[in-house]
Design an enzyme around this catalytic site. Structure first.
Site, PDB file in Angstrom:
ATOM      1  N   ASN A  48      -4.193   6.491  -0.797  1.00  0.00           N
ATOM      2  CA  ASN A  48      -3.395   6.923   0.361  1.00  0.00           C
ATOM      3  C   ASN A  48      -2.738   8.279   0.136  1.00  0.00           C
ATOM      4  O   ASN A  48      -2.538   9.048   1.082  1.00  0.00           O
ATOM      5  CB  ASN A  48      -2.340   5.871   0.699  1.00  0.00           C
ATOM      6  CG  ASN A  48      -2.950   4.643   1.349  1.00  0.00           C
ATOM      7  OD1 ASN A  48      -4.113   4.649   1.733  1.00  0.00           O
ATOM      8  ND2 ASN A  48      -2.176   3.580   1.467  1.00  0.00           N
ATOM      9  N   HIS A  89      -3.126  -3.588  -5.425  1.00  0.00           N
ATOM     10  CA  HIS A  89      -3.410  -3.167  -4.053  1.00  0.00           C
ATOM     11  C   HIS A  89      -4.884  -3.349  -3.723  1.00  0.00           C
ATOM     12  O   HIS A  89      -5.739  -2.543  -4.104  1.00  0.00           O
ATOM     13  CB  HIS A  89      -2.993  -1.706  -3.857  1.00  0.00           C
ATOM     14  CG  HIS A  89      -3.285  -1.193  -2.489  1.00  0.00           C
ATOM     15  ND1 HIS A  89      -3.611   0.126  -2.241  1.00  0.00           N
ATOM     16  CD2 HIS A  89      -3.319  -1.814  -1.279  1.00  0.00           C
ATOM     17  CE1 HIS A  89      -3.834   0.280  -0.952  1.00  0.00           C
ATOM     18  NE2 HIS A  89      -3.660  -0.868  -0.354  1.00  0.00           N
ATOM     19  N   SER A 100       0.819  -1.210   0.000  1.00  0.00           N
ATOM     20  CA  SER A 100       0.000   0.000   0.000  1.00  0.00           C
ATOM     21  C   SER A 100       0.851   1.258   0.000  1.00  0.00           C
ATOM     22  O   SER A 100       0.336   2.353  -0.230  1.00  0.00           O
ATOM     23  CB  SER A 100      -0.912   0.017   1.234  1.00  0.00           C
ATOM     24  OG  SER A 100      -0.127   0.041   2.419  1.00  0.00           O
ATOM     25  N   GLU A 125      -6.264  -1.036  -6.673  1.00  0.00           N
ATOM     26  CA  GLU A 125      -5.370  -0.129  -7.402  1.00  0.00           C
ATOM     27  C   GLU A 125      -4.362  -0.976  -8.182  1.00  0.00           C
ATOM     28  O   GLU A 125      -3.642  -1.786  -7.589  1.00  0.00           O
ATOM     29  CB  GLU A 125      -4.645   0.808  -6.430  1.00  0.00           C
ATOM     30  CG  GLU A 125      -5.557   1.842  -5.807  1.00  0.00           C
ATOM     31  CD  GLU A 125      -4.858   2.735  -4.797  1.00  0.00           C
ATOM     32  OE1 GLU A 125      -5.137   3.945  -4.777  1.00  0.00           O
ATOM     33  OE2 GLU A 125      -4.024   2.219  -4.016  1.00  0.00           O
TER      34      GLU A 125
END
Length: 591
Positions: free
Chosen positions: A496, A446, A425, A458
């Site tokens: 993120n 991800h 991540s 992702e």
């Protein structure tokens, strides 16, 4: 205690002002509405009559309640009428000199005990108050649109606002069925101060062509549970409004993360303001429409066909690995669950069986489907058993040295042409890829936790990832009913990179004693529709995990505003990591 402010004047009856007037009248208070001229006053009253008629049609009001409500509202164009009010709420356009001039006039007209409140979303309440001789009775009262359904009201004090005036306005908000939060006087206050910095970073991400607008919006909706993606939200708010708020934030903070992304200025200059103009980041059916229209895509070469995936190996025995195995097996794919020992692999399969059993108990899965999925999963404690799989998903500890060691081992085991995917991540995918002799076969995949429930994946391509490898993972996502979004290999990927600076900003807001944990969480949930407030989310994610991601983002982008908030570092050093230790930003052990 006597109800505060039996008579309230609202100056400026546009969408927001009209909504405030109706909300105040519904509480049984007399409302004096003031517009700029007779024509505007007639239109404002018609707007109020129309909105209350819609409320009756939608059964939010009875016809009798509407009649009583309208009897409490008078609308005119004489500002002097505001002198009869105990509280004046200003809702005129977001122009500092316009507001200062209005407050100077209200100060002259109104009795000394009248409280004056500005509805500004971004301008300095202190500078507005300075235009009067009663700054102790001037404050901000920021309602959210649409007023009838949004519960949040930010009550904004300056350094001179009297506590009594602020508490009276908070009591009024509660009497209107709203939830007031206390905020100090800085641009954006709580909700917009956190929201617009995030929206700005999303606009910059799109401008850099790191990801498409659709993928950025889908990532934040599906990865964070937000009601809207950031670019669609910018169109709803208005690109010009967003730029104005960011300019005010940057003027105060001088933080480059608040400097409006250049694309916002370009869209404003072109008249592409979002939904209200019919086009912004998206195009809409007509000005004011909420329905986006498909735009013609530029001609592009067809994407390569992906490699065939008949079996998958998953490395790891933790929560994420087990969840990914469940996703793959339920989609009908044979899966080798590879752990560091046979015992770990068997325990992971046992957890998988319990998860599937819970799905059966909740009616989400049939017993036959449960049995079929379990039959497709073979646990192994030997990575060499992965030799013949077509794709390997690595889901081991988030430690680069551990991942590189595993990828080196897989490189010597897995057949040529197999795809190697990492679920990292925050670590660079290219660092995993270069631990092998086949970096072209390595890609990021991800998943989000819990993998069986979260739709987003992702898909992260490095500068060396082969196009058919990316295509393979995209096709696999479709097969297992996940929504893939594509991005390049940089810290944080999409979610993120946008989420954690927002969380870090919330921590800074707290450590500066600007607002409390509860008020910040309440503001983001009620003002922005977020499923969790930032401190709730930090305690769930883990403060140590959050700190690691913040440090990775700061190291990658070298942006001062991305440096981890000292308070976050101090809590981690003290072992206060959130729910898993019983204490983080809140004390969970006492709950």
């Amino acid at each position: 205690m006597e109800r505060p402010f039996p008579t309230v004047a609202v100056v400026g009856l546009g969408t927001m002002g009209a909504g405030v007037a109706v909300a105040v009248a519904r509480s049984g208070r007399r409302v004096i509405g003031v517009e700029a001229g007779p024509t505007q006053a007639v239109r404002a009253l018609a707007r109020i009559e129309a909105s209350t008629a819609r409320a009756v049609a939608r059964e939010r009001l009875t016809a009798e309640e509407r009649t009583a409500l309208l009897a409490l509202i008078e609308v005119g164009d004489d500002l002097a009428a505001a002198a009869q009010a105990d509280l004046v709420i200003e809702e005129v356009p977001e122009d500092l000199e316009l507001k200062r001039g209005l407050f100077a006039e209200l100060d002259r007209i109104c009795p000394p005990e009248t409280v004056l409140a500005t509805g500004t979303t971004a301008l300095s309440v202190t500078r507005i108050a300075a235009a009067t001789a009663r700054p102790e009775r001037v404050l901000g009262v920021h309602f959210f649109n649409p007023v009838h359904s949004m519960k949040l009201v930010e009550v904004v004090r300056t350094v001179l606002t009297s506590p009594q005036a602020a508490e009276q306005v908070a009591e009024l908000a509660r009497d209107l069925g709203k939830e007031p939060v206390a905020a100090g006087d800085r641009a954006g206050f709580i909700a917009n101060g956190l929201l617009f910095a995030y929206l700005n970073q999303a606009a910059a991400m799109f401008e850099s062509r790191y990801a498409t607008r659709e993928d950025i919006d889908a990532a934040m909706r599906l990865g964070c549970g937000l009601p809207m993606g950031p670019l669609a939200l910018l169109d709803l708010i208005g690109v010009d409004t967003a730029r104005t708020v960011l300019e005010a934030m940057y003027e105060q903070s001088k933080d480059r993360l608040h400097a409006p992304a250049p694309i916002l200025g370009q869209l404003v200059a072109a008249g592409l303001l979002g939904r209200k103009s019919g086009r912004g980041f998206y195009a809409y059916e007509a000005p004011g429409s909420s329905t986006p229209v498909a735009e013609e895509a530029a001609a592009a070469e067809a994407r390569p066909v992906g490699r065939e995936v008949r079996s998958v190996g998953v490395c790891g025995s933790g929560t994420m690995a087990t969840g990914i195995v469940e996703v793959l097996a339920k989609a009908g794919l044979p899966v080798l669950l590879a752990a560091r020992s046979p015992e770990k692999a068997e325990r992971a399969k046992d957890r998988l069986a319990k998860s599937l059993e819970r799905s059966v108990a909740k009616g989400r899965l049939t017993e036959q489907a449960r049995d079929a999925a379990l039959a497709l999963v073979a646990p192994t404690g030997d990575y060499r058993d992965l030799a013949d799989v077509d794709l390997v998903v690595e889901a081991v500890a988030e430690d680069l040295a551990v991942k590189r060691e595993l990828f080196t081992a897989l490189d010597g085991i897995v057949k040529p042409g197999a795809v190697l995917a990492t679920t990292t991540s925050s670590l660079p995918v290219i660092s995993c890829a270069t631990a092998t002799s086949r970096p072209q076969d390595v890609v990021g995949m991800h998943f989000f936790n819990p993998a069986p429930a979260m739709k987003l994946v992702e898909v992260v391509s490095t500068v060396l990832t082969a196009e058919d490898v990316t295509a393979t993972v995209l096709e696999l996502c479709a097969k297992v009913r996940k929504h893939p979004v594509e991005c390049g290999d940089r810290a944080g990927f999409i979610v993120n990179a946008l989420l954690f600076p927002y969380l870090n900003d919330a921590v800074r807001m707290l450590e500066e004693h600007y607002a409390t944990v509860d008020d910040i969480d309440t503001a983001m949930k009620l003002g922005c529709g977020y499923p969790m407030g930032p401190f709730e989310l930090l305690d769930v994610v883990g403060l140590d995990v959050s700190l690691t991601i913040e440090k990775v983002l700061h190291q990658e982008f070298r942006e001062p505003g991305l440096a981890a908030a000292p308070l976050l570092e101090h809590l981690v050093a003290a072992g206060c990591l959130g729910r898993k230790t019983g204490r983080g930003f809140r004390d969970h052990a006492r709950r």
